[in-house]
Design a protein around this motif. Structure first.
Motif, short mmCIF file in Angstrom:
data_model
loop_
_atom_site.label_atom_id
_atom_site.label_comp_id
_atom_site.label_asym_id
_atom_site.label_seq_id
_atom_site.Cartn_x
_atom_site.Cartn_y
_atom_site.Cartn_z
N PRO A 169 7.69 -9.39 -1.81
CA PRO A 169 7.94 -10.47 -2.78
C PRO A 169 6.82 -10.62 -3.82
CG PRO A 169 7.25 -11.37 -0.67
CD PRO A 169 7.45 -9.91 -0.45
N ASP A 170 5.65 -10.07 -3.53
CA ASP A 170 4.51 -10.20 -4.44
C ASP A 170 3.87 -8.82 -4.65
OD1 ASP A 170 4.55 -13.15 -4.59
OD2 ASP A 170 4.03 -13.01 -2.47
N GLU A 171 2.90 -8.76 -5.55
CA GLU A 171 2.18 -7.51 -5.76
C GLU A 171 1.56 -7.04 -4.44
OE1 GLU A 171 -0.60 -7.59 -8.93
OE2 GLU A 171 0.86 -8.26 -10.42
N PRO A 172 1.64 -5.75 -4.16
CA PRO A 172 2.00 -4.62 -5.03
C PRO A 172 3.50 -4.32 -5.09
CG PRO A 172 1.27 -3.81 -2.92
CD PRO A 172 1.13 -5.29 -2.85
N TRP A 173 4.36 -5.24 -4.63
CA TRP A 173 5.81 -5.19 -4.75
C TRP A 173 6.49 -4.22 -3.80
CZ3 TRP A 173 6.46 -9.50 -7.04
CH2 TRP A 173 5.64 -9.89 -8.11
N SER A 174 5.76 -3.27 -3.25
CA SER A 174 6.35 -2.34 -2.29
C SER A 174 5.27 -1.85 -1.35
CB SER A 174 7.02 -1.15 -3.00
OG SER A 174 6.07 -0.39 -3.72
N ALA A 175 5.71 -1.32 -0.20
CA ALA A 175 4.78 -0.81 0.80
C ALA A 175 5.49 0.28 1.60
CB ALA A 175 4.32 -1.93 1.74
N PRO A 176 4.73 1.20 2.25
CA PRO A 176 5.37 2.21 3.10
C PRO A 176 6.18 1.55 4.21
CG PRO A 176 3.07 2.75 2.70
CD PRO A 176 3.27 1.36 2.18
N LEU A 177 7.14 2.28 4.74
CA LEU A 177 7.93 1.74 5.84
C LEU A 177 7.01 1.33 6.98
CD1 LEU A 177 11.03 4.12 6.12
CD2 LEU A 177 10.70 2.09 4.70
N PRO A 178 7.22 0.17 7.59
CA PRO A 178 6.34 -0.30 8.68
C PRO A 178 6.22 0.73 9.79
CG PRO A 178 7.83 -2.06 7.98
CD PRO A 178 8.28 -0.81 7.27
N GLY A 179 4.98 1.00 10.18
CA GLY A 179 4.73 1.97 11.24
C GLY A 179 4.68 3.40 10.78
N HIS A 180 4.90 3.62 9.46
CA HIS A 180 4.95 4.99 8.94
C HIS A 180 4.13 5.08 7.65
CE1 HIS A 180 8.11 5.98 11.83
NE2 HIS A 180 8.68 4.85 11.50
N PRO A 181 2.79 5.13 7.79
CA PRO A 181 1.93 5.12 6.60
C PRO A 181 2.13 6.33 5.70
CG PRO A 181 0.66 5.64 8.58
CD PRO A 181 2.00 5.19 9.04
N HIS A 182 2.70 7.42 6.21
CA HIS A 182 2.93 8.62 5.42
C HIS A 182 4.39 8.76 5.01
CE1 HIS A 182 -1.15 10.12 6.35
NE2 HIS A 182 -0.93 9.68 7.58
N SER A 183 5.09 7.64 4.90
CA SER A 183 6.54 7.71 4.67
C SER A 183 6.88 8.44 3.37
CB SER A 183 7.15 6.31 4.67
OG SER A 183 6.54 5.47 3.71
N GLU A 184 6.07 8.28 2.34
CA GLU A 184 6.38 8.96 1.07
C GLU A 184 6.31 10.47 1.24
OE1 GLU A 184 5.34 8.63 -3.69
OE2 GLU A 184 3.94 7.80 -2.21
N GLN A 185 5.27 10.95 1.90
CA GLN A 185 5.13 12.39 2.12
C GLN A 185 6.20 12.92 3.07
OE1 GLN A 185 2.73 9.98 2.26
NE2 GLN A 185 0.68 10.93 2.25
N LEU A 186 6.56 12.12 4.07
CA LEU A 186 7.59 12.53 5.02
C LEU A 186 8.95 12.63 4.33
CD1 LEU A 186 6.34 10.34 7.97
CD2 LEU A 186 6.61 12.82 8.08
N LEU A 187 9.23 11.68 3.44
CA LEU A 187 10.48 11.76 2.69
C LEU A 187 10.51 13.01 1.83
CD1 LEU A 187 13.14 10.70 1.57
CD2 LEU A 187 11.83 9.28 -0.02
N ALA A 188 9.40 13.31 1.18
CA ALA A 188 9.36 14.51 0.33
C ALA A 188 9.62 15.77 1.15
CB ALA A 188 8.00 14.60 -0.37
N ALA A 189 9.08 15.83 2.36
CA ALA A 189 9.31 16.98 3.23
C ALA A 189 10.78 17.06 3.65
CB ALA A 189 8.41 16.90 4.46
N TRP A 190 11.38 15.91 3.95
CA TRP A 190 12.79 15.87 4.33
C TRP A 190 13.69 16.32 3.18
CZ3 TRP A 190 16.42 16.35 7.59
CH2 TRP A 190 17.67 15.72 7.46
N LEU A 191 13.43 15.82 1.99
CA LEU A 191 14.25 16.21 0.85
C LEU A 191 14.09 17.70 0.53
CD1 LEU A 191 13.70 13.15 -1.54
CD2 LEU A 191 15.66 13.63 -0.05
#
Length: 272
Positions: A164-186
């Motif tokens: 609801p506030d800055e920074p407006w988004s965060a990695p999925l709870p419990g998965h600090p590398h979610s962005e990199q994991l998504l990139a690997a999945w895609l």
């Protein structure tokens, strides 16, 4: 999930580790994998669903507000092909219109128990008849039987939660590398899964990918969305004038188990 399904994620595991993601984080991500059924119009095999066809509803069921998309024969789905508490028999009827109204659910689901007396209804819903190309889009809805293209394994197609506030988004709870994991999945998804016209269960996706489409559709509920919303079905229409559209029927797992299909919310992603 069956071990042989998880074994299919080997190429993803290798790619994620090659990107330097810690092994524990990779295995934690694999631990949230879900089975799903991908249905196709162009495969041999038992018919488990149908795009279009006659609209058959019980006598006491109100006329739907949205166009008829597909029917799913619950008894024809192989056991364990999803992790959803689906009815063991009967028909699930999916209704939707592929237009993204952010303030309202854009479809519905009707469950018809096995053996219920039904009557044929007109399929020409008029809820959005004021949209200029409404009838043209409805007439372009696919028609025909659907078979199982694959029993697929599904990983998230999103990597952020909204704040609801800055920074407006965060990695999925419990998965600090979610962005990199998504990139690997895609990167490896095409080597692991089989595409199809309709997906039952698993994780939802859209062209945006970063925020969960299930959470976006659940936010259409009148009350606070809460947790344990699941993807019931996803349809990617592929209709001229609606390119890139995806339709998501979502429901709380408890409501699905209790057959409360009036609680379904339907979100549509479309970036015209």
């Amino acid at each position: 999930m069956k071990p042989e399904m998880l074994d299919k994620l080997g190429p993803f595991r290798e790619e994620a580790l090659a990107r330097g993601i810690p092994s524990d984080d990779v295995e934690r991500w694999i631990g949230i994998a879900r089975p799903c059924a991908t249905l196709s119009e162009a495969r041999n095999g038992p018919v488990v669903a149908q795009f279009g066809g006659p609209l058959l509803l019980p006598v006491d069921t109100p006329d739907p507000r949205f166009p008829f998309v597909a029917s799913i024969d619950c008894a024809a789905l192989p056991e364990g092909v999803t992790d959803l508490p689906l009815p063991p028999d009967g028909q699930l009827l999916l209704f939707a219109f592929p237009d993204n109204e952010d303030i309202a659910s854009m479809g519905e689901v009707v469950y018809i128990p096995a053996g219920a007396a039904v009557e044929e209804r007109a399929k020409d819903a008029h809820f959005f008849a004021e949209i200029p190309d409404y009838r043209e889009v409805c007439q372009a809805f696919p028609q025909g039987p659907l078979t199982i293209a694959a029993a697929n394994v599904s990983l998230p197609y999103h990597c952020w939660i909204e704040l609801p506030d800055e920074p407006w988004s965060a990695p999925l709870p419990g998965h600090p590398h979610s962005e990199q994991l998504l990139a690997a999945w895609l990167d490896k998804e095409e080597d692991i899964t089989t595409p199809g016209a309709l997906q039952i269960g698993g994780y939802a996706w859209d062209e945006y990918t970063e925020i969960d489409p299930v959470a976006k559709a659940a936010s259409l509920a009148a009350e606070q969305p809460g947790e344990d919303w699941v993807l019931l079905a996803q349809w990617d229409p592929g209709i001229s004038g609606r390119e890139g559209t995806s339709v998501h029927w979502v429901i709380r797992r408890d409501d699905l188990a209790a057959r409360r299909f009036d609680q379904v919310q339907v979100g549509v992603f479309w970036n015209p």
